[in-house]
Write an enzyme that holds these catalytic residues in place. Structure first.
Site, PDB file in Angstrom:
ATOM      1  N   ARG A   1       2.938  -3.702  -0.980  1.00  0.00           N
ATOM      2  CA  ARG A   1       3.843  -4.839  -0.784  1.00  0.00           C
ATOM      3  C   ARG A   1       4.299  -4.939   0.673  1.00  0.00           C
ATOM      4  O   ARG A   1       4.534  -3.913   1.328  1.00  0.00           O
ATOM      5  CB  ARG A   1       5.050  -4.798  -1.716  1.00  0.00           C
ATOM      6  CG  ARG A   1       6.295  -4.018  -1.299  1.00  0.00           C
ATOM      7  CD  ARG A   1       6.166  -2.537  -1.363  1.00  0.00           C
ATOM      8  NE  ARG A   1       5.543  -2.051  -2.569  1.00  0.00           N
ATOM      9  CZ  ARG A   1       6.202  -1.832  -3.703  1.00  0.00           C
ATOM     10  NH1 ARG A   1       7.500  -2.005  -3.743  1.00  0.00           N
ATOM     11  NH2 ARG A   1       5.577  -1.363  -4.755  1.00  0.00           N
TER      12      ARG A   1
ATOM     13  N   ALA B   1       5.389  -2.654   3.525  1.00  0.00           N
ATOM     14  CA  ALA B   1       4.132  -2.058   4.001  1.00  0.00           C
ATOM     15  C   ALA B   1       3.940  -0.665   3.392  1.00  0.00           C
ATOM     16  O   ALA B   1       3.779   0.331   4.104  1.00  0.00           O
ATOM     17  CB  ALA B   1       4.055  -2.025   5.522  1.00  0.00           C
ATOM     18  N   HIS B   2       4.044  -0.605   2.086  1.00  0.00           N
ATOM     19  CA  HIS B   2       3.738   0.626   1.365  1.00  0.00           C
ATOM     20  C   HIS B   2       3.467   0.277  -0.104  1.00  0.00           C
ATOM     21  O   HIS B   2       3.678  -0.860  -0.528  1.00  0.00           O
ATOM     22  CB  HIS B   2       4.888   1.638   1.491  1.00  0.00           C
ATOM     23  CG  HIS B   2       6.183   1.189   0.919  1.00  0.00           C
ATOM     24  ND1 HIS B   2       7.270   0.827   1.675  1.00  0.00           N
ATOM     25  CD2 HIS B   2       6.573   1.030  -0.372  1.00  0.00           C
ATOM     26  CE1 HIS B   2       8.272   0.484   0.884  1.00  0.00           C
ATOM     27  NE2 HIS B   2       7.869   0.591  -0.355  1.00  0.00           N
ATOM     28  N   ALA B   3       2.996   1.277  -0.843  1.00  0.00           N
ATOM     29  CA  ALA B   3       2.814   1.130  -2.296  1.00  0.00           C
ATOM     30  C   ALA B   3       3.386   2.386  -2.948  1.00  0.00           C
ATOM     31  O   ALA B   3       3.630   3.387  -2.272  1.00  0.00           O
ATOM     32  CB  ALA B   3       1.337   0.988  -2.639  1.00  0.00           C
TER      33      ALA B   3
END
Ligand code: TYD
Length: 142
Positions: free
Chosen positions: A98, A51-53
């Site tokens: 992602r 839960a980040h990019a």
């Protein structure tokens, strides 16, 4: 970068009755030099990670043991990849949101990264990521 850049790499596999061997060389099997390696383990079945990019980081994600899914999102399109073999690695380019889910219990997720850990390289807010991903793509298409 568009999601089509992110592909499953079929890594070299030396089969041997004593046990198989896979190797990865930076700039050869993956399009970056490896500066950092990290892994998640003891992941309880059913939990979610990611839960980040990243703004600039390139990564290769491998299911060293067990299996899990990686959902990639470039701000325009989403794609789900199932990883369950230690000789397949998912290349993830910069500017890719992602989420990792569907972990089997006892799975180990290995990540090869192009840079040292830098909290400033992260987008942890999806709306902020979306705004910048759309702005960058808009500029690239001008
Ligand atoms: P985080 O990136 O949030 O994990 P996930 O892949 O599930 O999103 O990282 C979890 C914690 O670990 C966070 O406090 C930052 C720390 N961390 C490091 O110190 N060094 C690293 O190389 C990584 C990947 C994380």
């Amino acid at each position: 970068m568009p999601i089509a850049e992110c592909k499953i790499a079929d890594l070299p596999k030396i089969t041997d009755p004593r046990g198989n061997l896979t190797f990865i060389e930076g700039k050869s099997h993956i399009p970056f030099e490896i500066k950092r390696v990290y892994y998640t383990y003891d992941v309880p079945g059913g939990s979610d990670r990611g839960a980040h990019a990243h703004k600039n980081l390139h990564q290769l994600i491998i299911a060293m043991s067990g299996s899990f899914d990686v959902v990639l999102d470039d701000g325009f399109e989403k794609k789900r990849f199932h990883l369950n073999r230690s000789y397949f690695g998912l290349y993830v380019c910069p500017m890719m949101w992602r989420e990792l889910d569907n972990f089997s219990s006892g799975s180990v997720c290995l990540v090869l990264a192009s840079e040292l850990y830098d909290p400033a390289d992260y987008y942890r807010d999806y709306k902020e990521f979306l705004r910048d991903a759309k702005a960058k793509r808009g500029l690239a298409e001008c």
